[in-house]
Design a protein around this motif. Structure first.
Motif, PDB file in Angstrom:
ATOM      1  N   SER A   1       0.796  -1.233   0.000  1.00 49.04           N
ATOM      2  CA  SER A   1       0.000   0.000   0.000  1.00 49.04           C
ATOM      3  C   SER A   1       0.823   1.275   0.000  1.00 49.04           C
ATOM      4  O   SER A   1       0.385   2.315  -0.491  1.00 49.04           O
ATOM      5  N   HIS A   2       2.060   1.214   0.556  1.00 45.43           N
ATOM      6  CA  HIS A   2       2.874   2.420   0.657  1.00 45.43           C
ATOM      7  C   HIS A   2       4.204   2.296  -0.079  1.00 45.43           C
ATOM      8  O   HIS A   2       5.151   3.026   0.202  1.00 45.43           O
ATOM      9  N   ALA A   3       4.254   1.396  -1.054  1.00 42.14           N
ATOM     10  CA  ALA A   3       5.485   1.211  -1.838  1.00 42.14           C
ATOM     11  C   ALA A   3       5.836   2.458  -2.638  1.00 42.14           C
ATOM     12  O   ALA A   3       7.009   2.720  -2.924  1.00 42.14           O
ATOM     13  N   SER A   4       4.823   3.251  -3.006  1.00 44.71           N
ATOM     14  CA  SER A   4       5.070   4.451  -3.811  1.00 44.71           C
ATOM     15  C   SER A   4       5.578   5.621  -2.980  1.00 44.71           C
ATOM     16  O   SER A   4       5.998   6.642  -3.527  1.00 44.71           O
ATOM     17  N   MET A   5       5.539   5.499  -1.667  1.00 46.50           N
ATOM     18  CA  MET A   5       6.028   6.561  -0.794  1.00 46.50           C
ATOM     19  C   MET A   5       7.542   6.440  -0.658  1.00 46.50           C
ATOM     20  O   MET A   5       8.052   5.337  -0.464  1.00 46.50           O
ATOM     21  N   PRO A   6       8.287   7.536  -0.750  1.00 48.81           N
ATOM     22  CA  PRO A   6       9.751   7.454  -0.610  1.00 48.81           C
ATOM     23  C   PRO A   6      10.156   6.787   0.694  1.00 48.81           C
ATOM     24  O   PRO A   6       9.511   6.976   1.734  1.00 48.81           O
ATOM     25  N   GLU A   7      11.221   5.988   0.628  1.00 46.65           N
ATOM     26  CA  GLU A   7      11.649   5.214   1.788  1.00 46.65           C
ATOM     27  C   GLU A   7      11.909   6.094   2.997  1.00 46.65           C
ATOM     28  O   GLU A   7      11.521   5.758   4.128  1.00 46.65           O
ATOM     29  N   GLU A   8      12.548   7.229   2.795  1.00 45.95           N
ATOM     30  CA  GLU A   8      12.861   8.097   3.938  1.00 45.95           C
ATOM     31  C   GLU A   8      11.598   8.642   4.592  1.00 45.95           C
ATOM     32  O   GLU A   8      11.531   8.808   5.823  1.00 45.95           O
ATOM     33  N   GLU A   9      10.544   8.872   3.781  1.00 45.33           N
ATOM     34  CA  GLU A   9       9.282   9.345   4.323  1.00 45.33           C
ATOM     35  C   GLU A   9       8.580   8.228   5.093  1.00 45.33           C
ATOM     36  O   GLU A   9       8.009   8.454   6.161  1.00 45.33           O
ATOM     37  N   ARG A  10       8.624   7.021   4.544  1.00 45.85           N
ATOM     38  CA  ARG A  10       8.041   5.882   5.258  1.00 45.85           C
ATOM     39  C   ARG A  10       8.698   5.697   6.622  1.00 45.85           C
ATOM     40  O   ARG A  10       8.017   5.496   7.639  1.00 45.85           O
ATOM     41  N   ARG A  11      10.000   5.736   6.648  1.00 46.60           N
ATOM     42  CA  ARG A  11      10.726   5.523   7.908  1.00 46.60           C
ATOM     43  C   ARG A  11      10.405   6.626   8.916  1.00 46.60           C
ATOM     44  O   ARG A  11      10.249   6.370  10.108  1.00 46.60           O
ATOM     45  N   ARG A  12      10.319   7.854   8.436  1.00 47.51           N
ATOM     46  CA  ARG A  12       9.998   8.962   9.329  1.00 47.51           C
ATOM     47  C   ARG A  12       8.633   8.761   9.979  1.00 47.51           C
ATOM     48  O   ARG A  12       8.431   9.079  11.157  1.00 47.51           O
ATOM     49  N   LEU A  13       7.704   8.219   9.214  1.00 49.40           N
ATOM     50  CA  LEU A  13       6.353   8.012   9.725  1.00 49.40           C
ATOM     51  C   LEU A  13       6.216   6.752  10.568  1.00 49.40           C
ATOM     52  O   LEU A  13       5.211   6.560  11.242  1.00 49.40           O
ATOM     53  N   GLY A  14       7.209   5.870  10.511  1.00 49.70           N
ATOM     54  CA  GLY A  14       7.137   4.627  11.271  1.00 49.70           C
ATOM     55  C   GLY A  14       6.604   3.453  10.473  1.00 49.70           C
ATOM     56  O   GLY A  14       6.237   2.421  11.049  1.00 49.70           O
ATOM     57  N   ILE A  15       6.562   3.602   9.150  1.00 47.85           N
ATOM     58  CA  ILE A  15       6.127   2.502   8.281  1.00 47.85           C
ATOM     59  C   ILE A  15       7.378   1.706   7.924  1.00 47.85           C
ATOM     60  O   ILE A  15       8.077   1.991   6.956  1.00 47.85           O
ATOM     61  N   THR A  16       7.679   0.716   8.748  1.00 50.43           N
ATOM     62  CA  THR A  16       8.952   0.002   8.685  1.00 50.43           C
ATOM     63  C   THR A  16       8.817  -1.386   8.091  1.00 50.43           C
ATOM     64  O   THR A  16       7.710  -1.853   7.799  1.00 50.43           O
ATOM     65  N   ASP A  17       9.959  -2.058   7.946  1.00 51.00           N
ATOM     66  CA  ASP A  17       9.984  -3.422   7.417  1.00 51.00           C
ATOM     67  C   ASP A  17       9.407  -4.442   8.397  1.00 51.00           C
ATOM     68  O   ASP A  17       9.230  -5.606   8.038  1.00 51.00           O
ATOM     69  N   THR A  18       9.102  -4.012   9.601  1.00 49.73           N
ATOM     70  CA  THR A  18       8.525  -4.928  10.598  1.00 49.73           C
ATOM     71  C   THR A  18       7.014  -4.755  10.728  1.00 49.73           C
ATOM     72  O   THR A  18       6.383  -5.435  11.538  1.00 49.73           O
ATOM     73  N   LEU A  19       6.433  -3.852   9.929  1.00 49.49           N
ATOM     74  CA  LEU A  19       5.005  -3.530  10.065  1.00 49.49           C
ATOM     75  C   LEU A  19       4.139  -4.426   9.183  1.00 49.49           C
ATOM     76  O   LEU A  19       4.370  -4.550   7.980  1.00 49.49           O
ATOM     77  N   ILE A  20       3.127  -5.020   9.786  1.00 54.11           N
ATOM     78  CA  ILE A  20       2.142  -5.841   9.089  1.00 54.11           C
ATOM     79  C   ILE A  20       0.759  -5.253   9.341  1.00 54.11           C
ATOM     80  O   ILE A  20       0.425  -4.890  10.473  1.00 54.11           O
ATOM     81  N   ARG A  21      -0.046  -5.136   8.276  1.00 52.95           N
ATOM     82  CA  ARG A  21      -1.422  -4.666   8.425  1.00 52.95           C
ATOM     83  C   ARG A  21      -2.376  -5.837   8.243  1.00 52.95           C
ATOM     84  O   ARG A  21      -2.206  -6.645   7.315  1.00 52.95           O
TER      85      ARG A  21
END
Length: 379
Positions: A337-357
């Protein structure tokens, strides 16, 4: 009339021509005109279709709105609403929102001179500080995707009204069954109807509802002009899906709540995000503006390895993009769902490689929890 009854009896459930208890699929592109000087209600199906109209009137009734519009997808609905703005307009948007919305704002509408500022919408002061002279709208998600953050919608509406801003919300996670933003003063409510409205992972669609006639005229102009309308077969599927909305949402919410509370006590879980948990930062605010916490939750595992082991080894959960179906769906936001968001923005928001929805479906909840646990303990 109570809301559960209104879902089935809102004035759009019976075919007025035959009395059929299901609105027919009017699979037609154009309509004969008896008198060219006095054209009928329908002329060309892009502009209006009886099957689509029944769906649009139904979602308007269920959202507490006056005008409803059906689009070819959730993103078609989002984009069509954003298309009512003009070059030079400024939009304030929640920073934690669906990746597709982030992408369309930052990579499409910016090319047409529409500016956007992303803010932490859980802090209403941040909304106030972001307002400019050219600010025209406030775009929200509550709960947000994928971290289930909560915005105080009443407070946001108060700020928006002081500055004459149009308030828009993506209400997909809650559906109108659990949250009706227009009753809280929001101007436009949007749904990816692909999710809980349809409920069966068999149709793509988007819905928009408003009470305001001025906004309705603008949205219809875009709908008719762009032509990104929902076809009659898909409208019929959504209309049918709505009929079981109450039953699905109640059971799926019960399962999501049990899963969230269970996850909190697992040693391989770092954090759980679900507005039904008393420990959630937005628990009290959400409880005051919604009637339920919904069927979507997210959690972080202690390591990326645990997260990927769970997704690789589950047998009952579907690992897929999307949510809201009768089957339980597990999603990996950083790749989906958030693959199109830049990696640095994802990390800043807390959307990490450990997050499962997670989107809880209609399976037995004990089987769903056991299925997750089997993957986690293999690490």
């Amino acid at each position: 009339m109570r809301y559960g009854t209104k879902i089935l009896h809102n004035g759009n459930e019976t075919d007025p021509n035959t009395g059929a208890l299901s609105i027919p699929i009017y699979q037609v592109s154009t309509f004969h005109q008896e008198d060219i000087d006095r054209p009928g209600k329908y002329d060309y199906a892009r502009s209006g279709n009886p099957t689509r109209e029944a769906l649009e009137r139904t979602i308007a009734a269920l959202e507490g709105g006056t005008y409803g519009y059906a689009f070819a997808s959730g993103m078609a609905a989002v984009s069509s609403v954003l298309a009512i703005f003009r070059p030079g307009d400024h939009i304030i948007a929640a920073e934690d929102l669906y990746g597709g919305t982030y992408r369309i704002l930052t990579r499409f509408f910016c090319e047409f001179g529409i500016e956007v500022t992303f803010i932490d919408a859980t802090d209403v002061n941040a909304i106030e500080k972001a307002v400019r002279n050219n600010t025209r709208a406030l775009y929200l998600e509550s709960p947000s995707n994928p971290l289930l953050k909560i915005t105080d919608l009443g407070a946001a509406v108060d700020i928006a009204r002081r500055h004459n801003l149009i308030t828009i919300i993506d209400n997909t996670f809650m559906s109108p069954y659990f949250q009706r933003p227009l009753d809280l003063g929001i101007d436009i409510s949007i749904h990816s109807a692909t999710k809980f409205i349809g409920g069966h992972s068999d149709v793509i669609g988007g819905l928009v509802v408003t009470k305001r006639e001025d906004l309705a005229k603008k949205i219809y102009f875009v709908q008719n002009g762009y032509g990104a309308v929902l076809g009659p077969q898909d409208c019929w599927l959504l209309h049918r899906g709505i009929k079981t909305l109450r039953a699905r949402m109640e059971i799926q919410q019960q399962s999501a709540d049990k899963i969230a509370r269970w996850l909190k006590n697992q040693p391989w879980v770092e954090e759980v995000f679900y507005p039904g948990l008393e420990s959630h930062n937005g628990y009290a605010v959400h409880a005051a503006q919604a009637t339920g916490a919904g069927a979507v939750l997210s959690f972080k595992t202690v390591t990326e390895k645990v997260a990927k082991s769970i997704m690789k080894n589950v047998k009952i959960w579907s690992v897929a993009v999307s949510l809201g179906g009768v089957e339980s769906i597990m999603s990996y936001p950083v790749k989906m769902s958030h693959a199109s968001m830049p990696e640095e923005e994802r990390r800043r928001l807390g959307i990490t490689d450990t997050l499962i929805r997670l989107s809880a479906g209609l399976e037995e909840v004990e089987d769903l929890m056991e299925d997750i646990e089997k993957g986690a303990i293999l690490v």
